[in-house]
Design an enzyme around this catalytic site. Sequence first.
Site, PDB file in Angstrom:
ATOM      1  N   CYS A 113       0.852  -1.076   0.060  1.00 30.36           N
ATOM      2  CA  CYS A 113       0.151  -0.042  -0.005  1.00 30.36           C
ATOM      3  C   CYS A 113       0.848   1.191   0.019  1.00 30.36           C
ATOM      4  O   CYS A 113       0.736   2.130  -0.787  1.00 30.36           O
ATOM      5  CB  CYS A 113      -1.164   0.109   1.027  1.00 30.36           C
ATOM      6  N   HIS A 171      -1.194   6.774   5.144  1.00 35.57           N
ATOM      7  CA  HIS A 171       0.026   5.665   5.489  1.00 35.57           C
ATOM      8  C   HIS A 171       1.327   5.943   4.632  1.00 35.57           C
ATOM      9  O   HIS A 171       2.002   5.146   4.046  1.00 35.57           O
ATOM     10  CB  HIS A 171      -0.812   4.214   5.048  1.00 35.57           C
ATOM     11  N   ASN A 320      -3.141  -2.743  -4.146  1.00 35.62           N
ATOM     12  CA  ASN A 320      -2.047  -3.723  -4.449  1.00 35.62           C
ATOM     13  C   ASN A 320      -3.131  -4.958  -4.790  1.00 35.62           C
ATOM     14  O   ASN A 320      -4.539  -4.822  -4.471  1.00 35.62           O
ATOM     15  CB  ASN A 320      -1.314  -4.228  -3.322  1.00 35.62           C
TER      16      ASN A 320
END
Length: 687
Positions: A113, A171, A320
């Site tokens: 990610c 993230h 992903n």
Amino acid sequence: MPRPATAQRPQRPQRPQRPQRPSRPRPSRRRFLSTATGTAVAGLVAAPWPASAAGRGGRPGRRPPNVVFVSIDDLGWDELGAYGNTFNETPHLDRLAREGVRFTSAYAAAPLCSPTRAALVTGRYPARSGITDFLRGEAAASDKHLSPDIPTIPDVLRPHGYTTGLIGKWHLTETYSGPYRERPGNPFAHGFDEVIASEEKYIADGDYFHPYFFLPDLPAREPNEYLTDRLAAEAVDFLTRHRDEPFFLHVSNYAVHTVLDARPELVAKYRAKPGADEAPNRPVLAAMLESVDQQVGRIADTLAELGLDRDTLLLVTSDNGGPYRDANQPLRGGKGELYEGGIRVPLIAHWPGRVRGGRSEDAPVSTVDVLPTALDLAGGRPGRHRFDGVSLAPVLTGAGALRREELFWVYPHFIGSTHPHAAVRSGRYKLVRYFRDGRSELYDLARDPGETTDISARHPGRARALRARLEAHIAEVNVLPPTPRRAAYPVPELAETFDGDLARWSVLPVTEHVGDARVENGRLAVSADQLTHLVFRSDVTPGSDTAAAVLTPGTFAEAGTQDTVFVGVAQDADNYLLFRYHNGLRRVGWDLRVDGQLVTAGAEPLHNLDGTVDLTGPDARYAFVLRGTRATAYADQGDGWEFLFTADTGGALDLSDPAVRARYRWATSVRLDDGTITLDGLTAHRA
């Protein structure tokens, strides 16, 4: 209770002045993650720019079109009805696919990610931003983050009048403490106008019902709130607030990431369906995905109700491949791998009146294409911005074909059982290369999308050509330091063959027992009959943060349970960074010790290398290669240098800082509990 900045939902003002970009906090380390990465970016060539029917005078309406990008975390290739799934129910997404374009060769920019998210907001391959792996929590030694010095979506689209918003997962920072806006690499530092429900703590194993542990300051909007539904409500509010101005909105779902959790009534629905207990069906995942589908439906309906649907490109994809390999069939592999199952993802594009519906498009496209596409639709040109992606506008609008020769992926890390590797796709062919031993595999994706048959032996010329292109790309993005060859590190700093005494060395005991250390017969010998760990610190400081130390081992004790040698740098017995080789287990790894405490938590699963390294041969060597805040281990088992692993220690030990480096010296070390270990020599050179 006041609402935190990370979850703020401002009331709709009357055409406010565009807010000033928040001041950027300086990164806590590395201006551009590394000088080498910055050099690679500067060397980029501008991507070819197809003329778009939607931009530069041809755009619909009186303003640039909006872009809404919805990402679904860990969505597998075969998990949407539009892509063939018959158990999961995704009617809204399936409708968008029927009315829009369903891409069949769409790729995430990485198999995990964080690097894919970095590629989304920069339009560049992950290696150019230094984000090549998922970012761990603060237990990791690194404090890696997406540097605000790298232009991102707000920088590129603001000059064209766009408001930018992020709802959900970011993230792209490893820092989860302190004021949100002061954390290095936070989305506000990148200029996003609104950041809503973005994680304040590390997301770990997911959390989907309020109160959310990674969003402790986010109050609920409704009883028993489900996070995916909350993001939908926030998206509807954002669209309503900004209906009168162009916007780019990323709705970044935390679902369907493990640990799976969904609304009980939806879980019960899927558990009652025929085939619920048969692979690849997963009732809880199906329930989570239905909530995501409802979210996307709300977004699409809101755009229509506001009269924005014909002025908005809506994209839905995954960050992903799915972690469940059977959810990626017939593709090979899954999350963390550069086989198709790890990177080929669903992608749906919907834009009434602009995108001709009912089409399947097989052109290879990537996450790196989203920002160039948005800029093209806004009527802009790359200018000073350099992208690896290209605009998809010609493909979307039917105005032309995609102009691209190749797509590249570089994943120099370990995850699960996967070893560091890279890949290139050119036309119908794809080559996968492993860093450790240099082996490569060639596949014809047109005939063999499941990558079942390596055809490199049948097509050696094509394999050589693609391998050369991939190696050139790896060198260009400068993701790995050169092996410790004299040509790369020509300036000698240390040449110790242990022909004399230890006068130039400090012997630093880490354990209470010190054993016996001596020089004899041109070797450093350490003997012990109980646990002994000694660090031998030279009197030579690394003269650069681009340098290499090479240890030539001698004989191993081959007794007891500790039979370990080390190479690296040390300040004293309580502060060092050393790469270790345990001969009894044929195991390699790294020890970062700061003020007497080991702080290597969060490291990659290097046990993948267990049993595969043997440094007992006459020509064996072990190398510590320093570059900035990272150090890379190479081993020579007698047949040349092999890449092993990289340790990023910038959060705890920043050897790119000359003041920090001045406190450290080249070092070697021995740990054993019975018998004798000898070392033949230690050399060090710098660039």
